[in-house]
Motif scaffolding. Structure first.
Motif, PDB file in Angstrom:
ATOM      1  N   GLY A 165       0.813  -1.201   0.000  1.00  0.00           N
ATOM      2  CA  GLY A 165       0.000   0.000   0.000  1.00  0.00           C
ATOM      3  C   GLY A 165       0.849   1.254   0.000  1.00  0.00           C
ATOM      4  N   PHE A 166       0.340   2.308  -0.633  1.00  0.00           N
ATOM      5  CA  PHE A 166       1.025   3.598  -0.667  1.00  0.00           C
ATOM      6  C   PHE A 166      -0.006   4.694  -0.453  1.00  0.00           C
ATOM      7  N   ILE A 167       0.326   5.625   0.453  1.00  0.00           N
ATOM      8  CA  ILE A 167      -0.570   6.724   0.793  1.00  0.00           C
ATOM      9  C   ILE A 167       0.224   8.026   0.786  1.00  0.00           C
ATOM     10  N   GLY A 168      -0.266   9.034   0.067  1.00  0.00           N
ATOM     11  CA  GLY A 168       0.353  10.349   0.128  1.00  0.00           C
ATOM     12  C   GLY A 168       1.053  10.756  -1.149  1.00  0.00           C
ATOM     13  N   LYS A 169       2.193  11.430  -0.995  1.00  0.00           N
ATOM     14  CA  LYS A 169       2.937  12.006  -2.122  1.00  0.00           C
ATOM     15  C   LYS A 169       3.755  10.938  -2.843  1.00  0.00           C
ATOM     16  N   TRP A 170       3.678  10.885  -4.159  1.00  0.00           N
ATOM     17  CA  TRP A 170       4.342   9.882  -4.984  1.00  0.00           C
ATOM     18  C   TRP A 170       5.589  10.472  -5.668  1.00  0.00           C
ATOM     19  N   HIS A 171       5.390  11.339  -6.655  1.00  0.00           N
ATOM     20  CA  HIS A 171       6.430  12.147  -7.298  1.00  0.00           C
ATOM     21  C   HIS A 171       7.467  11.353  -8.083  1.00  0.00           C
ATOM     22  N   VAL A 172       7.066  10.231  -8.683  1.00  0.00           N
ATOM     23  CA  VAL A 172       7.966   9.537  -9.613  1.00  0.00           C
ATOM     24  C   VAL A 172       7.245   9.149 -10.903  1.00  0.00           C
ATOM     25  N   ASN A 173       6.108   9.782 -11.174  1.00  0.00           N
ATOM     26  CA  ASN A 173       5.378   9.463 -12.406  1.00  0.00           C
ATOM     27  C   ASN A 173       5.822  10.344 -13.562  1.00  0.00           C
ATOM     28  N   GLY A 174       6.100  11.618 -13.267  1.00  0.00           N
ATOM     29  CA  GLY A 174       6.711  12.492 -14.248  1.00  0.00           C
ATOM     30  C   GLY A 174       5.810  12.915 -15.386  1.00  0.00           C
ATOM     31  N   HIS A 175       6.406  13.630 -16.319  1.00  0.00           N
ATOM     32  CA  HIS A 175       5.687  14.131 -17.487  1.00  0.00           C
ATOM     33  C   HIS A 175       6.456  13.748 -18.734  1.00  0.00           C
ATOM     34  N   LYS A 176       5.789  13.825 -19.855  1.00  0.00           N
ATOM     35  CA  LYS A 176       6.432  13.507 -21.123  1.00  0.00           C
ATOM     36  C   LYS A 176       7.139  14.741 -21.674  1.00  0.00           C
ATOM     37  N   ASN A 177       8.181  14.506 -22.479  1.00  0.00           N
ATOM     38  CA  ASN A 177       8.861  15.623 -23.123  1.00  0.00           C
ATOM     39  C   ASN A 177       7.877  16.450 -23.934  1.00  0.00           C
ATOM     40  N   GLY A 178       8.019  17.751 -23.847  1.00  0.00           N
ATOM     41  CA  GLY A 178       7.126  18.642 -24.586  1.00  0.00           C
ATOM     42  C   GLY A 178       5.936  19.103 -23.783  1.00  0.00           C
ATOM     43  N   GLU A 179       5.638  18.423 -22.667  1.00  0.00           N
ATOM     44  CA  GLU A 179       4.537  18.830 -21.809  1.00  0.00           C
ATOM     45  C   GLU A 179       5.037  19.827 -20.769  1.00  0.00           C
ATOM     46  N   ASP A 180       4.100  20.569 -20.194  1.00  0.00           N
ATOM     47  CA  ASP A 180       4.464  21.440 -19.085  1.00  0.00           C
ATOM     48  C   ASP A 180       5.126  20.598 -18.004  1.00  0.00           C
ATOM     49  N   PRO A 181       6.240  21.062 -17.427  1.00  0.00           N
ATOM     50  CA  PRO A 181       6.987  20.223 -16.476  1.00  0.00           C
ATOM     51  C   PRO A 181       6.198  19.791 -15.256  1.00  0.00           C
TER      52      PRO A 181
END
Length: 487
Positions: free
Chosen positions: A123-139
């Protein structure tokens, strides 16, 4: 006449014991693992660490029953890189998350996948911050979107938001990507959710990560109850805070400590649950943070920098079943990639070959077996709050239990004796009387880099290798950067 005689249960037991035919001892159940991760909580901001201003009674109590790591080092002291190393046991240049808001590969072998393969609920609850965005998208475009099931890296129970620092009106997504709102101060509601998971999962081994957002800025958003506990005028500041900023530092500390005390209350509630549910003895509890915060030491905020306020974090591991209930102090360092293999070692799970870090579990009760003398610190690419135009520089370094040594691209940069100079105000680098010490630390650093195939290249090389684009103006360099390289 043939004599007959009966062997009673008592004599049968004795007879069997003579010939070592004893009943097998029941196997110890697999330990539960609860990993509690705060965001931007620096090492010295706890009562057990000697800070007499901050109120953390529950964490202090936990420290009295735990392994206390005095030199717990955030290998790369910023959010996404830390979390990538925590989940994989790898260094940032191997898992690729050396820059915030980049995606961890689905090919990575992660903490949850390993424990799940060994029969654990996850289980995981809270802040993740490793999914990221694709190049060219807003960071920052992925921060408010759900993390789809295929991107959860082995975690099943799921109440997660990629990133938020609005702690009083934040939302999350569940296992079905449905959006919900945390009630009140989100760390409290997240802790309640963790308690619910624990109660439902206590009859089988589980791995739970509870990832709080505070005490990361904004500093002034803790509940009023906790803010009222701190009078800025009564707070002490570190001597490496510039004189003209000390009032500002006190005001910031008051708000920062309010978050810390709020989280301490949540910790107390969670630990009581383990006792009430009868699973405290066979549960590994880890409390730590992803990095620290300068909090106006050296006149700056936040992280990424190689100084202790940024790289040192609190770290406790409690496991009564194997480590007892008394405090064990470990002065030698532990780095971020070492956490996962150590948890696997404590859980008696085979450590996969993909992991870079070292298992220190055998050295917790037998100091001579502790395998780490120096923890690597690094910043392959400066970005955001400490990008090149803000003074950020690529660096590699090491933190031992006594010394900090770091170099930039153009050569040695920092050398501190943290025993005689705990606030790192006297840089000894390149001073003749410390030549032998510096050379020895350089050998240790070079060996660490060689072990990890790190050739210490300029930032652009890694961005190109991983096909990353810089966010906003992070790629810009001032003239002083190029002047340094010519020295």
């Amino acid at each position: 006449m043939k004599k007959t005689f009966q062997i009673t249960g008592f004599f049968l037991t004795c007879f069997a014991s003579v010939y070592c035919i004893q009943p097998a001892k029941p196997k110890t159940p697999k330990p539960n693992v609860i990993f509690i991760l705060a965001d931007q909580w620096r090492a010295e901001a706890t009562g057990y660490a000697g800070n007499t201003d901050v109120k953390t009674p529950n964490i202090d109590k936990l420290a009295g029953q735990s392994v206390v790591f005095k030199t717990a080092v955030a290998t790369m002291s910023v959010c996404t890189p830390y979390r990538g190393s925590l989940l994989t046991g790898q260094y940032p240049l191997k898992h690729g998350l050396f820059y915030n808001d980049k995606p961890l590969s689905n090919n990575a072998l992660t903490m949850a996948e390993i424990f799940k393969e060994n029969g654990y609920k996850t289980g995981f609850i809270g802040k993740w911050h490793v999914n990221g965005h694709k190049n060219g998208e807003d960071p920052f475009s992925a921060r408010d979107k759900p993390v789809t099931r295929d991107r959860r890296q082995g975690f099943d129970y799921w109440k997660v938001r990629e990133v938020s620092h609005d702690y009083n009106s934040s939302f999350y997504f569940d296992e079905n990507d449905q959006k919900h709102t945390w009630q009140g101060y989100d760390a409290f509601s997240q802790t309640d959710s963790a308690i619910g998971f624990i109660k439902k999962s206590k009859d089988s081994p589980f791995l739970l990560v509870l990832s709080w957002g505070p005490p990361h800025n904004p500093y002034n958003t803790a509940p009023e109850k906790y803010k009222k506990m701190y009078d800025p005028a009564k707070l002490k500041v570190r001597p490496n805070v510039p004189a003209e900023l000390q009032d500002s530092a006190r005001n910031t500390l008051a708000n920062y400590y309010a978050h810390c005390t709020a989280l301490d209350d949540a910790m107390g509630k969670l630990m009581k649950t383990l006792d009430d549910q009868g699973i405290a003895e066979n549960t590994i509890v880890v409390f730590t943070s992803d990095h620290g915060d300068m909090l106006l030491t050296r006149g700056v905020f936040r992280k990424q920098r190689p100084w202790d306020e940024s790289i040192l974090v609190p770290m406790l591991i409690r496991y009564p079943e194997k480590l007892g209930k008394k405090s064990i102090v470990v002065n030698k360092p532990i780095g971020t990639p070492d956490i996962l293999p150590t948890l696997l070692g404590l859980s008696q799970i085979k450590i996969p070959a993909s992991i870079d870090g070292k298992d220190v579990s055998q050295g917790l009760l037998q100091p001579k077996k502790y395998p780490i003398e120096a923890a690597l610190i690094m910043l392959p690419v400066p970005f955001h709050e400490w990008n090149f135009t803000n003074g950020g520089r690529e660096y590699r370094g090491i933190r031992t239990d006594r010394y900090t040594y770091a170099r930039k691209l153009n050569g040695p940069w920092l050398l501190y004796d943290n025993k005689t100079d705990p606030y790192q105000q006297n840089n000894l680098v390149n001073k003749p009387e410390f030549k032998t010490l510096q050379e020895g630390l350089e050998v240790t650093l070079s060996k660490k880099l060689k072990e990890n195939n790190d050739t210490f290249l300029p930032a652009d090389s890694y961005m190109k290798l991983w096909n990353y684009t810089y966010d906003h103006k992070d790629s810009l360099r001032p003239a002083s950067y190029y002047a340094e390289l010519k020295k």
